[in-house]
Motif scaffolding. Structure first.
Motif: not given
Length: 204
Positions: A92, A110-112, A125, A128, A130, A177, A180, A198-200
């Motif tokens: 993570c 898109r995060d990924g 990733r 995602s 939040i 979640l 991503s 925020v994290s992944w």
């Protein structure tokens, strides 16, 4: 507005009260103690770019103790998350604290990104994460804001629903979640200030 249980039925991982109100307040207070920097965009062909036409928000550096605590909380639920999404995850990412002020936003993205020229950390990733640190409200208070809705697209892969955007209201302490690769955005803030972590989760 749609309830968290609705998004759980669509396959998202939702955990209400993931963080308690006291910790959320502590994290919000940290934003006044450090210097904010503009959040950047990283994707294929773009790395570490500030582009306020696509994203306008501020990144806050958390204290090392808070970073470690939040990351450990996320890692503690990794088995449940892997089971929920039927994924094998390896780690993570250290969480980031973001603040959106009046007029701030994040256009659909898109995060990924699996493109070969995307940064390695973006290609890794898988999910995602939040965590909302304050609430959406019709009228802003010291602990709420207006606008700034998180909108997720393509949650239903059928007909016209493929392009429909589902809005999610912020709820203090709630974790959400999602894949991503899902297209999503943050609508402009109309009043108050929006705080999120925020994290992944990353994988092979």
């Amino acid at each position: 507005m749609l309830k968290p249980d609705f998004f759980s039925r669509l396959g998202l991982f939702v955990r209400k009260n993931f963080l308690d109100a006291e910790l959320c307040a502590e994290l919000r207070s940290e934003t006044s103690l450090v210097t904010n920097i503009p959040a950047k965009i990283s994707s294929s062909g773009t790395h570490g770019l500030v582009d306020e036409k696509r994203r306008r928000t501020q990144l806050i550096k958390l204290s090392a103790s808070k970073e470690s605590f939040i990351r450990e909380r996320l890692l503690a639920i990794k088995p449940a998350v892997e089971n929920h999404f039927n994924l094998k995850l390896t780690d993570c990412v250290t969480p980031h604290l973001l603040t959106y002020k009046k007029g701030d936003f994040f256009k659909p993205h898109r995060d990924g990104d699996t493109a070969p020229d995307a940064p390695k950390f973006v290609r890794e990733r898988r999910l995602s994460a939040i965590i909302f640190l304050n609430n959406t409200a019709k009228q802003p208070t010291h602990n709420s804001f207006c606008g700034g809705t998180l909108v997720l697209y393509g949650l239903i892969d059928h007909g016209r629903w493929k392009t429909y955007g589902f809005p999610i209201e912020s709820e203090e302490g709630m974790l959400i979640l999602f894949d991503s690769g899902i297209l999503h955005e943050v609508k402009p803030i109309t009043s108050g200030e929006r705080y999120t972590l925020v994290s992944w989760f990353i994988g092979p």
